[in-house]
Design an enzyme around this catalytic site. Structure first.
Site, PDB file in Angstrom:
ATOM      1  CG  ASN A  20       7.351 -12.165  -6.153  1.00 15.37           C
ATOM      2  OD1 ASN A  20       7.463 -13.181  -6.825  1.00 15.37           O
ATOM      3  ND2 ASN A  20       6.245 -11.451  -6.119  1.00 15.37           N
TER       4      ASN A  20
ATOM      5  NE  ARG B 140       8.380   9.805 -11.017  1.00 12.16           N
ATOM      6  CZ  ARG B 140       7.522   9.024 -10.351  1.00 12.16           C
ATOM      7  NH1 ARG B 140       7.963   7.973  -9.703  1.00 12.16           N
ATOM      8  NH2 ARG B 140       6.243   9.306 -10.331  1.00 12.16           N
TER       9      ARG B 140
ATOM     10  CG  MET C 204       4.026  -1.477  -5.521  1.00 14.04           C
ATOM     11  SD  MET C 204       3.903  -2.555  -6.971  1.00 14.04           S
ATOM     12  CE  MET C 204       2.207  -2.274  -7.400  1.00 14.04           C
TER      13      MET C 204
ATOM     14  CG  HIS D 215       3.643  -6.174 -14.971  1.00 17.21           C
ATOM     15  ND1 HIS D 215       3.296  -5.060 -14.235  1.00 17.21           N
ATOM     16  CD2 HIS D 215       2.601  -6.413 -15.806  1.00 17.21           C
ATOM     17  CE1 HIS D 215       2.109  -4.636 -14.626  1.00 17.21           C
ATOM     18  NE2 HIS D 215       1.658  -5.452 -15.570  1.00 17.21           N
TER      19      HIS D 215
ATOM     20  CG  LEU E  77       4.307   1.589 -16.463  1.00 19.00           C
ATOM     21  CD1 LEU E  77       5.046   1.649 -15.132  1.00 19.00           C
ATOM     22  CD2 LEU E  77       2.913   2.165 -16.324  1.00 19.00           C
TER      23      LEU E  77
ATOM     24  CD  GLU F  61       3.636 -12.213  -9.220  1.00 17.54           C
ATOM     25  OE1 GLU F  61       4.446 -11.507  -8.608  1.00 17.54           O
ATOM     26  OE2 GLU F  61       2.426 -11.915  -9.326  1.00 17.54           O
TER      27      GLU F  61
HETATM   28  C1  GAR Z   1       3.493  -8.964  -7.044  1.00 17.53           C
HETATM   29  O1  GAR Z   1       2.318  -9.578  -7.484  1.00 17.53           O
HETATM   30  C2  GAR Z   1       4.204  -8.270  -8.189  1.00 17.53           C
HETATM   31  O2  GAR Z   1       4.059  -8.936  -9.404  1.00 17.53           O
HETATM   32  C3  GAR Z   1       3.482  -6.954  -8.234  1.00 17.53           C
HETATM   33  O3  GAR Z   1       3.302  -6.606  -6.881  1.00 17.53           O
HETATM   34  C4  GAR Z   1       3.167  -7.804  -6.111  1.00 17.53           C
HETATM   35  C5  GAR Z   1       4.131  -7.713  -4.941  1.00 17.53           C
HETATM   36  O4  GAR Z   1       3.945  -8.784  -4.063  1.00 17.53           O
HETATM   37  N1  GAR Z   1       4.265  -5.962  -8.922  1.00 17.53           N
HETATM   38  C6  GAR Z   1       3.733  -5.009  -9.666  1.00 17.53           C
HETATM   39  O5  GAR Z   1       2.529  -4.861  -9.784  1.00 17.53           O
HETATM   40  C7  GAR Z   1       4.721  -4.060 -10.310  1.00 17.53           C
HETATM   41  N2  GAR Z   1       4.096  -3.318 -11.345  1.00 17.53           N
HETATM   42  P1  GAR Z   1       5.064  -9.158  -3.005  1.00 17.53           P
HETATM   43  O6  GAR Z   1       5.441  -7.867  -2.286  1.00 17.53           O
HETATM   44  O7  GAR Z   1       4.398 -10.129  -2.078  1.00 17.53           O
HETATM   45  O8  GAR Z   1       6.219  -9.757  -3.746  1.00 17.53           O
END
Ligand code: GAR
Length: 224
Positions: free
Chosen positions: A20, A71, A96, A115, A150, A180
């Site tokens: 992304n 955290r 994440m 998301h 969340l 995305e």
């Molecule tokens: C993506 O699909 C994003 O939507 C998801 O992680 C992936 C990252 O892909 N995000 C979540 O699940 C956040 N809760 P990328 O590193 O190739 O962009």
């Protein structure tokens, strides 16, 4: 909302592959919107996306969360690092980690997450698996401002597709990811042009743009 007469400054947080983030960078160059990707920061020094950004002369940094006792300490260090770049917006592009309330409050209306589900359905992990298990007919992804719950907060845009009878979580993940890659750069463009506002009811208004997109033919979707 940022003053859109100047270049809009983005810091992008990733945890892994960073696809992304890559689309946002490529699209900002191709689309020539008034934006600077000031830095890409990961909580995992081995993130593939970091090298990709480095190769394109984008400043990168990593803060390994495992080096912090809790955290709050990690979030404080991350906040300090991010603020060195004076961003208008901080983008969670596959970041994440759950972020503490202090962190989220510090970036009120400036922190944006992608998301992979149509929120409020399927917060958390394994969204495509959950969608298949529930037998939903429409699935997709959401970009939203982050609040301290969340996968919650005012929704900016949703991109949807039909779930096919032969889909499994991998095929869904692949098609949703293509959406995305379309909608995150779009949101960044709108932010840089000052088109996104949060109204008094805490809902997002996007001036003159369509923020519900349906893409059944993802393979023929024009990216930029
Ligand atoms: C993506 O699909 C994003 O939507 C998801 O992680 C992936 C990252 O892909 N995000 C979540 O699940 C956040 N809760 P990328 O590193 O190739 O962009």
């Amino acid at each position: 909302m940022k003053n859109h007469h100047k270049n809009c400054r983005f810091v992008i947080l990733i945890s892994g592959r960073g696809s992304n983030m890559q689309k946002i960078v490529e699209s900002s160059i191709y689309g020539k919107w008034p934006a600077t990707i000031c830095a890409v920061i990961s909580n995992d020094p081995s993130s593939l996306g970091l090298q990709w950004a480095k190769d394109r002369n984008i400043p990168t940094d990593s803060l390994d969360h495992k080096n912090y006792a809790n955290r709050d300490l990690f979030d404080q260090a991350l906040k300090k690092k991010i603020d060195e770049y004076f961003p208008d917006y901080v983008l969670l592009a596959g970041f994440m980690r759950i972020l503490s309330k202090d962190f989220v409050d510090h970036y009120k209306h400036r922190l944006i997450n992608i998301h992979p589900s149509l929120l409020p359905s399927f917060p958390g992990l394994n969204t495509h698996y959950k969608a298949i298990e529930k037998g939903v007919k429409i699935h997709g992804c959401t970009i939203h401002f982050v609040n301290s719950e969340l996968d919650d907060g005012p929704i900016i845009i949703q991109g949807c597709l039909s779930v096919k009878s032969n889909d499994d979580s991998a095929s869904l993940a692949e098609r949703v990811l293509k959406i995305e890659h379309k909608i995150f750069p779009l949101v960044c463009k709108w932010l840089s042009l000052g088109k996104i506002v949060i109204n008094q009811e805490n809902k997002v208004e996007v001036k003159g743009e369509n923020n519900l997109l349906f893409y059944d033919d993802v393979d023929h979707m024009q990216l930029f």
